[in-house]
Scaffold this motif. Structure first.
Motif, short mmCIF file in Angstrom:
data_model
loop_
_atom_site.label_atom_id
_atom_site.label_comp_id
_atom_site.label_asym_id
_atom_site.label_seq_id
_atom_site.Cartn_x
_atom_site.Cartn_y
_atom_site.Cartn_z
N HIS A 494 -8.11 -4.07 -9.85
CA HIS A 494 -7.80 -2.54 -10.31
C HIS A 494 -6.44 -2.25 -9.61
CE1 HIS A 494 -7.82 1.62 -11.22
NE2 HIS A 494 -8.22 2.00 -9.87
N ALA A 495 -6.61 -2.59 -8.29
CA ALA A 495 -5.23 -2.35 -7.57
C ALA A 495 -4.00 -3.09 -8.03
CB ALA A 495 -5.46 -2.41 -6.02
N ALA A 496 -4.40 -4.28 -8.25
CA ALA A 496 -3.38 -5.34 -8.72
C ALA A 496 -2.77 -5.00 -10.16
CB ALA A 496 -3.94 -6.75 -8.81
N LEU A 497 -3.60 -4.47 -10.84
CA LEU A 497 -3.22 -4.17 -12.27
C LEU A 497 -2.26 -2.99 -12.20
CD1 LEU A 497 -3.23 -4.10 -15.21
CD2 LEU A 497 -5.57 -2.86 -15.35
N SER A 498 -2.69 -1.94 -11.30
CA SER A 498 -1.67 -0.73 -11.23
C SER A 498 -0.45 -1.04 -10.80
CB SER A 498 -2.36 0.03 -10.14
OG SER A 498 -2.13 -0.35 -8.86
N GLY A 499 -0.23 -2.38 -10.00
CA GLY A 499 1.27 -2.60 -9.72
C GLY A 499 1.83 -3.57 -10.50
N PHE A 500 1.05 -4.13 -11.49
CA PHE A 500 1.48 -5.29 -12.35
C PHE A 500 2.70 -4.85 -13.25
CE2 PHE A 500 0.73 -8.06 -16.34
CZ PHE A 500 1.17 -9.16 -15.61
N GLU A 501 3.78 -5.53 -13.04
CA GLU A 501 5.06 -4.88 -13.92
C GLU A 501 5.28 -3.53 -13.89
OE1 GLU A 501 4.63 -8.79 -16.92
OE2 GLU A 501 4.41 -6.83 -17.83
N ASN A 502 5.06 -3.12 -12.76
CA ASN A 502 5.21 -1.57 -12.52
C ASN A 502 6.65 -1.07 -12.11
OD1 ASN A 502 5.20 1.30 -12.03
ND2 ASN A 502 3.01 1.06 -11.38
N ASN A 503 7.11 -1.53 -11.19
CA ASN A 503 8.64 -1.48 -10.88
C ASN A 503 8.91 0.13 -10.87
OD1 ASN A 503 8.99 -4.02 -10.59
ND2 ASN A 503 9.09 -4.30 -12.90
N GLY A 504 7.69 1.03 -10.36
CA GLY A 504 8.35 2.33 -10.30
C GLY A 504 8.25 3.15 -11.51
N ARG A 505 7.88 2.38 -12.58
CA ARG A 505 7.88 3.05 -14.04
C ARG A 505 6.62 3.75 -14.30
NH1 ARG A 505 9.26 -1.19 -18.28
NH2 ARG A 505 7.78 -2.49 -16.95
N ARG A 506 5.60 3.61 -13.58
CA ARG A 506 4.19 4.24 -13.81
C ARG A 506 3.78 4.84 -12.56
NH1 ARG A 506 3.08 -0.90 -15.53
NH2 ARG A 506 1.32 -1.20 -14.22
N ALA A 507 3.24 6.13 -12.59
CA ALA A 507 3.14 6.82 -11.39
C ALA A 507 1.83 6.30 -10.61
CB ALA A 507 2.88 8.49 -11.61
N PHE A 508 0.74 5.96 -11.21
CA PHE A 508 -0.35 5.53 -10.73
C PHE A 508 -0.07 3.99 -10.05
CE2 PHE A 508 -4.57 3.18 -10.60
CZ PHE A 508 -5.09 3.70 -9.83
N ASP A 509 -0.04 3.66 -8.82
CA ASP A 509 0.37 2.47 -8.25
C ASP A 509 -0.46 2.40 -6.96
OD1 ASP A 509 1.19 0.02 -7.26
OD2 ASP A 509 3.34 0.63 -7.70
N ILE A 510 -1.38 1.53 -6.84
CA ILE A 510 -2.09 1.48 -5.56
C ILE A 510 -2.07 -0.26 -5.01
CG2 ILE A 510 -3.45 3.39 -5.60
CD1 ILE A 510 -5.98 1.66 -6.57
N SER A 511 -1.19 -0.80 -5.67
CA SER A 511 -0.86 -2.04 -5.34
C SER A 511 -0.85 -2.71 -3.89
CB SER A 511 0.37 -2.64 -5.98
OG SER A 511 1.57 -2.08 -5.63
N LEU A 524 -11.95 1.12 4.62
CA LEU A 524 -10.87 1.68 3.91
C LEU A 524 -10.94 3.37 4.03
CD1 LEU A 524 -8.31 1.82 2.06
CD2 LEU A 524 -9.71 2.52 0.11
N GLN A 525 -9.72 3.85 4.89
CA GLN A 525 -9.67 5.47 5.16
C GLN A 525 -9.22 6.29 4.11
OE1 GLN A 525 -10.97 6.71 8.23
NE2 GLN A 525 -11.81 4.41 8.31
N PRO A 526 -9.30 7.51 3.72
CA PRO A 526 -9.05 8.16 2.68
C PRO A 526 -7.34 8.11 2.55
CG PRO A 526 -10.64 9.59 3.93
CD PRO A 526 -10.32 8.31 4.66
N VAL A 527 -7.07 7.88 1.47
CA VAL A 527 -5.48 7.84 1.28
C VAL A 527 -4.98 8.16 -0.12
CG1 VAL A 527 -5.76 5.15 0.47
CG2 VAL A 527 -3.78 6.00 1.42
N GLN A 528 -3.94 8.97 -0.39
CA GLN A 528 -3.48 9.49 -1.41
C GLN A 528 -2.37 8.71 -2.22
OE1 GLN A 528 -2.42 13.33 0.65
NE2 GLN A 528 -2.72 14.08 -1.45
N TRP A 529 -2.78 8.27 -3.34
CA TRP A 529 -1.82 7.37 -4.18
C TRP A 529 -0.50 7.96 -4.52
CZ3 TRP A 529 -0.45 8.71 -9.08
CH2 TRP A 529 -1.35 9.49 -10.00
N PRO A 530 0.58 7.37 -4.84
CA PRO A 530 0.61 6.06 -4.73
C PRO A 530 0.60 5.38 -3.47
CG PRO A 530 3.00 7.17 -5.03
CD PRO A 530 1.72 7.98 -4.96
N VAL A 531 0.13 4.05 -3.26
CA VAL A 531 0.04 3.27 -2.10
C VAL A 531 0.64 2.05 -2.49
CG1 VAL A 531 -1.35 2.22 -0.26
CG2 VAL A 531 -2.12 4.48 -1.44
N ASN A 532 1.89 1.76 -2.02
CA ASN A 532 2.88 0.60 -2.46
C ASN A 532 3.89 0.17 -1.57
OD1 ASN A 532 4.72 2.64 -3.03
ND2 ASN A 532 4.25 2.72 -5.43
#
Length: 880
Positions: A494-511, A524-532
């Motif tokens: 799921h995390a890898a897909l969020s960053g796949f060919e993203n390059n900052g164009r999509r808000a959701f990115d936890i790559s 894993l500690q609580p963290v707010q996305w984006p995480v990239n």
């Protein structure tokens, strides 16, 4: 063990420890969402960890079967329907109670390999309009704010949200912010005077559904007063068109449309305009509307035009209804989106095909929730798999939903509880793991990903939802794509897909989390996305750079034409009904209904109405009444309160056929929905009301749940371990009705007259087996004393006669529960006030009420206002 609460979208961290009494739950002091606070529901989570009522093994056609048989049956029957009718004849209906990993697998199977967009979720009922509003304005489903903003704001606007009851921990943060900064101004916009108004500097009881007019007028006020942000304006599109659409919404016109004093409208506009840091919090009162998306955009318009976004203390902040509604959206759980918050564009479809190695990815959106069940009713959808939700209770037009499920060729239900209104229609029942047993992640209102951890063994043969789905996928021939052995593997994908060919164009990115090992994921500690790469530690606020996610980098203002409810009140349907949550219950009660103390505050469905409306319709306080719409009817208890605006009703959404006869309010709600979001209009239903008459009303206390003889109306309330109270209403002689429950070996103690009054206590071998109380109106009883007699049988004749009377042997009764955390009743509180406890702090010191979650503080203040004058009169009388 540290984990996350499974109730609302606040996303509170909890600590769970075993002790001699079971599981002790407290707030996690280190979790940033709640800093140790918990509401009464969260604090009672340990009491829900019970095998009572659990679905313990798979069932096919009502028979217990092995998991292999059940899974084979699911796969074979789905495959047969797809072969005959195509993939669009199959649908999944998921839930914000699922974990993100569960959602990811469900969406991947349906949209990625079955090839249909027909997966939707009950989040459609709570967050879809906010999603649409954010995407249209900001280019992404990206909430820009965080809870920390409460402490930085100069003005906080609560609109369509009774956060004091629906998001209690977030509300207590707001209370704390007000205490730390007395200059903070709080505006509450709500047709009724809810508990959240306790904190309000300004309450606007606007006409139901008129929020769009109010915020359109706000935009005009900002433009006319020169309050546009010069730095933001170049980053906005459609400014001219949007301002033109708002140009006619003068304060005078807004005041007429909202039925508010013009001075109060202008006061609100002045507060918003003149403070740089304004935070607007909204919830179902905005979203659940046939024009909900436009209302959300009207709010966003005001924030964008004035630049009140992306900075500490400023922004449009939708409060999520469910614990993982946002996680479900991230994973593609809505029918009109693909995974990783991607839309159905050719580019995104191709991207997903390559990532999943599937040439079967759905190419168009599927059916949204209400449309989906209507399609089931028409026979177009032949099979539905329902996961972790109860649509027979929660969807509008509930009678039609029940009929659709009854006619559906194949209904599969993955559930925790054995008996729900929905599982009654299941051809195949699959036991799912519950909170405390399952393992994964959830995302809260502020985009914070937290872990839900398993700390108890699963009951019976319960399995994780992701595992059930993956096993079915393997049987359908997709083993290579669904071969995970651990939920951390799903999260990494799921995390890898969020960053796949993203390059900052999509808000959701936890790559940035895509390489976590199983142990790292577990810790894993609580963290707010984006995480990239840009935000390796997460990001608290979005859009501080004034760059948005539309292709041109600009935000969009949206011209809004305010619209009222789809159907207005009329002579035939003169009252406008609002539905919503109460303080101590959650959704359709499958979890909270198990906990006796969570049913102390309100133990049965009620209808709140203004005394003037009650007088007009011949309704007495506490009477049973019948309300009806074009779609259905229900029976509930009348609660008269001046907190309701005349012409409006409030009815809680929680009760179902497991807990009450004719108590489901969603049978009355029309299936009208927002054309953009698909979210139904659950807040404005025209209805009529009338008294409902019975020959007698009563209460039955029994040691174990029993099968009742036929009744016109009943409500079931667990009051202690193994003891249930039924509230009853029926025609005829109560003695005759009761006979079917009495055993010949019991000794009976009775009192009655020739009319409706009749009391009976049944004894056997020194134990109380049953206690029954009937009268022409609901009898006034001391439940605490009656339950105590079941637990410790009274020995003296005086105490036995007190039990027969339904009263305490001596002393004052506790009265209606106000503080569920400590079981403090209204009469106890009133007595303490009369004795001089004239502040909430003094009551807390004496009775503990209000000292835990704080949800009862607004009611305590009202009681002080009510009883303090009596105390003053008593003092005055003594001094004479």
């Amino acid at each position: 063990m540290k984990t996350t609460c499974p109730y609302c979208g606040v996303g509170c961290g909890v600590e769970v420890n075993a002790d001699a009494q079971g599981w002790r739950v407290c707030g996690d002091a280190h979790h940033p969402a709640n800093a140790g606070r918990l509401c009464v529901k969260g604090a009672a989570l340990g009491e829900t960890l019970t095998p009572a009522g659990r679905l313990l093994w798979p069932q096919v056609a009502g028979r217990r079967v092995s998991w292999q048989t059940a899974l084979d049956s699911v796969a074979e029957r789905l495959q047969a329907i797809i072969q005959r009718h195509g993939p669009d004849a199959v649908a999944f209906y998921a839930s914000g109670q699922l974990l993100t990993e569960d959602y990811y697998v469900a969406n991947k199977l349906m949209k990625g390999f079955l090839g249909s967009g027909n997966i939707d979720t009950n989040s459609r009922l709570c967050m879809a309009s906010a999603v649409t509003g954010y995407k249209r304005a900001l280019g992404a489903d990206a909430v820009p704010c965080c809870y920390e903003d409460f402490t930085h704001a100069g003005v906080i606007v609560l609109v369509g949200s009774n956060a004091a009851w629906t998001h209690p921990v977030a509300y207590q943060r707001l209370v704390q912010a007000k205490q730390q900064n007395p200059a903070l101004r709080v505006v509450v916009i709500d047709p009724r005077r809810s508990a959240s108004c306790d904190l309000a500097d300004l309450h606007l009881p606007l006409s139901p559904g008129s929020d769009g007019a109010l915020f359109n007028g706000l935009l005009r006020w900002l433009a006319q007063g020169g309050y546009g942000d010069s730095a933001m304006l170049p980053q906005l599109a459609q400014v001219r068109e949007t301002l033109a659409a708002a140009a006619d919404w003068t304060p005078e016109r807004v005041a007429r449309a909202c039925q508010l004093p013009q001075s109060e409208v202008e006061r609100f506009y002045g507060l918003f305009a003149e403070h740089q840091r304004v935070l607007t919090l909204w919830c179902m009162g905005i979203n659940q509307s046939s024009s909900g998306s436009d209302k959300c955009n009207a709010i966003l318009n005001a924030h964008l035009f004035s630049g009140k976004i992306g900075q500490p203390g400023s922004g449009p902040f939708s409060l999520t209804g469910q614990p993982n509604a946002m996680g479900g959206r991230e994973a593609g759980g809505l029918a009109n989106q693909l995974a990783a918050q991607m839309d159905f564009t050719p580019e995104n479809i191709d991207r997903l095909q390559r990532f999943w190695h599937s040439d079967r990815v759905a190419t168009q959106p599927g059916l949204k929730a209400v449309d989906l069940f209507q399609a089931i009713g028409r026979g177009e959808v032949k099979a539905v798999w329902i996961m972790g939700t109860n649509p027979a209770v929660s969807l509008p037009d509930g009678n039609a939903v029940a009929q659709a499920l009854q006619r559906c060729e194949l209904v599969i239900v993955s559930e925790v509880m054995r008996a729900t209104d929905t599982s009654a229609f299941a051809d195949i029942l699959l036991p799912a793991q519950a909170w405390g047993e399952k393992n994964g992640t959830v995302t809260n209102s502020e985009r914070r990903i937290s872990r839900q951890r398993a700390f108890v063994p699963p009951q019976g043969e319960a399995r994780p939802d992701w595992w059930i789905l993956a096993q079915v996928a393997q049987r359908l021939g997709y083993a290579a794509a669904f071969s995970w052995q651990h939920p951390a593997e799903i999260f990494r994908e799921h995390a890898a897909l969020s960053g796949f060919e993203n390059n900052g164009r999509r808000a959701f990115d936890i790559s940035g989390l895509a390489q976590l090992s199983n142990d790292e994921w577990d810790r894993l500690q609580p963290v707010q996305w984006p995480v990239n790469a840009d935000f390796p530690q997460g990001c608290a606020r979005l859009f501080s750079t004034r760059r948005f996610y539309h292709p041109d980098g600009k935000a969009r203002l949206l011209p809004v034409a305010p619209a009222g409810p789809r159907v207005a009140a009329s002579r035939r349907w003169p009252l406008m009904m609002n539905t919503g949550r109460i303080r101590d219950q959650w959704h359709t009660m499958t979890r909270t209904g198990l906990v006796p103390r969570l049913l102390q505050h309100y133990s049965e469905p009620f209808i709140a109405l203004h005394p003037d409306d009650a007088l007009r319709h011949g309704i007495w306080p506490d009477a049973l009444v019948r309300i009806q719409s074009r779609h259905g009817w229900m029976i509930a208890r009348a609660s008269l309160t001046e907190d309701q605006t005349p012409g409006t009703l409030f009815v809680p959404m929680h009760w179902n056929q497991q807990y009450c006869a004719e108590g489901n309010v969603d049978r009355l709600v029309a299936p009208w929905r927002c054309p953009h979001s698909g979210q139904p209009e659950s807040k404005q239903t025209p209805v009529r009301i009338q008294p409902w008459h019975s020959d007698w009303q009563g209460a039955l206390f029994v040691r174990d749940n029993v099968t009742l003889a036929p009744l016109c109306w009943w409500c079931r309330v667990p009051v202690a371990d193994g003891i249930t109270r039924f509230t009853l209403a029926h025609q005829g002689d109560p003695r005759r009705w009761l006979q079917a429950l009495l055993q010949p070996e019991w000794t009976l103690q009775q009192a009655g007259d020739d009319r409706a009054f009749y009391h009976l206590v049944a004894w056997h071998q020194g134990e109380v087996k049953l206690a029954f109380y009937a009268a022409a109106r609901r009898p006034v009883l001391d439940d605490v004393s009656i339950v105590a007699a079941f637990q410790q049988p009274p020995a003296s004749s005086a105490s036995r006669f007190a039990l027969l009377a339904g009263r305490a042997v001596q002393g004052e009764t506790r009265g209606k529960t106000v503080c569920s955390c400590f079981g403090t009743g209204e009469q106890q509180i009133a007595a303490a006030i009369r004795q001089g406890a004239l502040t909430c702090a003094a009551l807390g010191q004496q009775l503990k009420c209000g000292t835990n979650c704080g949800s009862c503080l607004p009611e305590l203040k009202k009681l002080i206002e009510q009883y303090a004058p009596q105390q003053a009169e008593a003092v005055s009388g003594r001094s004479v």
